[in-house]
Design an enzyme around this catalytic site. Structure first.
Site, short mmCIF file in Angstrom:
data_model
loop_
_atom_site.label_atom_id
_atom_site.label_comp_id
_atom_site.label_asym_id
_atom_site.label_seq_id
_atom_site.Cartn_x
_atom_site.Cartn_y
_atom_site.Cartn_z
N ASP A 100 -1.60 -0.77 6.01
CA ASP A 100 -1.83 -0.27 7.37
C ASP A 100 -3.26 0.16 7.63
O ASP A 100 -3.67 0.30 8.78
CB ASP A 100 -0.90 0.92 7.65
N ASP B 260 0.87 -1.17 0.00
CA ASP B 260 0.00 0.00 0.00
C ASP B 260 0.92 1.24 0.00
O ASP B 260 2.11 1.13 0.29
CB ASP B 260 -0.88 -0.02 1.25
N ASP C 88 -7.01 -1.83 3.67
CA ASP C 88 -6.04 -2.88 3.35
C ASP C 88 -6.40 -4.22 3.99
O ASP C 88 -5.81 -5.25 3.63
CB ASP C 88 -4.64 -2.47 3.83
#
Length: 510
Positions: free
Chosen positions: A370, A178, A374
């Site tokens: 995080d 990410d 996600d």
């Protein structure tokens, strides 16, 4: 009231800094929301009356009212949770390392024992051989190695949830990341100070930070941190007020200081000049005593260790490194270029992240993230790693590994520990099997009585277990922490600054 009691059409009050509980339509004139954990958008977004606000977003500094558009069970946050459960249930079961050796080892032991009995014609020979067929390298030595690896990882701030995770992470061949809060800091940093004529960079930064003491905006926090890093003393205001979503005004040392959006500052200082910003940058405009004073430019810069981590992965048999983010293409591409990721997938919703992760080859696939958005892809990936230093409960629950230290370098540590642990476990198993098979062949001749064989196999067990304890320590990952720059950006006398994590940062690769 409990969120489950909210029905469609209810009008809800969401206080400053609270999480929006259900999807709703904004009734207040406007509001600012942090949607980074949902969409990956690194900067706060402004919604106007009539626009939809997603559950899981964090409200800004203004109390707002929304009309519930969906119930809690049907809202965005719960849809993400449901996607997590779906992804977890689709996982193929992991075959434990010891199980792969158990049946062949048992078959070999029985063949050797049966052969000895058949050749000698003595049934006790069968027992003498089997006594030395110790299963402890499989039943004890391998688990001891994995427990040692789990313990070593925990000491370095990496929590792995099972021994199977250690085995999987050791074999990782693809890595996906990410962007916001993972490859980047997750909080805007000051990267440039552009003073207007008659002002210098240090002066306007000090005044702006003094005024921003009275604001809860995420950009205000970045300005205050930048001033503190430079040792600037902040002054108290005789009077201060914040206009929600627009900016802050304060009287400091008899001077009226205004910091905020360009339209707001321009309404008070007509000579305000708009700035040309780079990709992923945001600006706080400033006026002093009714005149334009300058611009403070902030950006969510790449983590200083990110480029080194990506380079380490490529050098150490990770064949494919990609970025999966909900942020806009231009910002994602800019960060990818800085840190060396050339395969970037941007503006993704959680289901799209799950699909791309499931299609990624070669496998196993590691995913690092995080935010709440996600969580599904962390659950769907072969190995999900959550950056848990700042919370992100949903991501941490869905992940196989949780990093408790706010450093991406711990991903490298996790992989290095996993690989060392797997090597130790395999070596312990082969030592035990090799010694057992060798002793069984000797026992086929009848020179090792059953009682002696029982004692000898205990020594074999002890040797393999002692070797397995090597997993408690091991070589470092090779990512040198002293080669990673942690220096904050520092405006020069001309007001320029280099963002942290720029292309000039050392890679730290041995």
């Amino acid at each position: 009231m409990p969120v489950d009691d909210v029905v469609v059409g209810d009008v809800l009050l969401v206080r400053p800094a609270e999480i929006v509980p259900v999807d709703g339509i904004l009734l207040t004139e406007n509001g600012t929301f942090d949607e980074s954990s949902l969409t990956g958008e690194s900067m706060p977004v402004t919604r106007t009356q009539g626009e939809e606000v997603l559950s899981g977003a964090i409200n800004g500094s203004r109390a707002i009212r929304i009309r519930a558009l969906r119930t809690g069970a049907d809202s965005q946050y719960q849809q993400i949770v449901a996607l997590v459960h779906s992804a977890e249930s689709s996982h193929a079961p992991i075959v434990r390392l010891a199980d792969r050796f158990a049946i062949p080892f048992t078959a070999v032991a029985l063949v050797l024992a049966g052969t000895a009995w058949a050749i000698s014609g003595d049934s006790t020979r069968f027992a003498e051989v089997l006594v030395l067929a110790t299963p402890c390298p499989l039943l004890i030595a391998a688990p001891v190695a994995f427990l040692g690896g789990l313990s070593r990882a925990a000491k370095s701030g990496v929590i792995m949830k099972s021994g199977a995770v250690v085995e999987q992470i050791a074999r990782v061949r693809s890595a996906a990341f990410d962007k916001t809060g993972t490859l980047t800091q997750g909080r805007p940093e000051l990267v440039d100070v552009r003073p207007a004529a008659g002002f210098d960079a240090e002066e306007i930064l000090q005044l702006a930070a003094s005024a921003e003491q009275y604001s809860s905006h995420v950009l205000a926090d970045g300005i205050r941190r930048a001033a503190a890093a430079r040792g600037l003393v902040l002054h108290a205001a005789e009077e201060a007020s914040e206009t929600a979503t627009n900016g802050v005004s304060a009287t400091i040392g008899g001077r009226t200081v205004v910091v905020g959006k360009p339209a707001y500052v321009a309404s008070l200082a007509p000579d305000t000049v708009r700035a040309t910003l780079g990709v992923g940058e945001a600006a706080a405009y400033m006026a002093v005593d009714g005149g334009f004073a300058g611009i403070l430019v902030l950006a969510d810069a790449a983590r200083p260790e990110a480029a080194a981590v990506v380079s380490w992965l490529r050098v150490h048999e990770v064949e494919r490194v990609v970025m999966l983010t909900g942020d806009v293409h231009s910002t994602a591409e800019s960060v990818g270029t800085q840190i060396g990721i050339d395969e970037v997938h941007a503006e993704l919703l959680p289901p799209e992240k799950v699909r791309l992760a499931s299609e990624l080859q070669p496998r196993p696939v590691l995913m690092v993230g995080d935010g709440v958005n996600d969580a599904p892809v962390l659950a769907a990936a072969d190995i999900g790693i959550a950056m848990g230093a700042k919370g992100a409960t949903a991501a941490g629950d869905a992940a196989d590994v949780v990093i408790l230290v706010d450093s991406l370098a711990k991903v490298v540590d996790a992989i290095a520990i996993g690989r060392h642990t797997l090597r130790v476990a395999l070596t312990a198993i082969w030592i035990g099997i090799g010694l057992s098979v060798g002793l069984m062949i000797v026992a086929m001749t009848g020179v090792i009585p059953a009682v002696v064989g029982a004692l000898v196999q205990e020594l074999v067990d002890l040797a393999t277990i002692l070797y397995a304890l090597r997993a408690l320590s091991g070589p470092p990952s090779g990512l040198r922490p002293d080669a990673v720059s942690h220096t904050a950006p520092n405006p020069s006398s001309t007001g320029s600054a280099q963002p942290p994590g720029s292309a000039s940062a050392a890679t730290g690769i041995p």
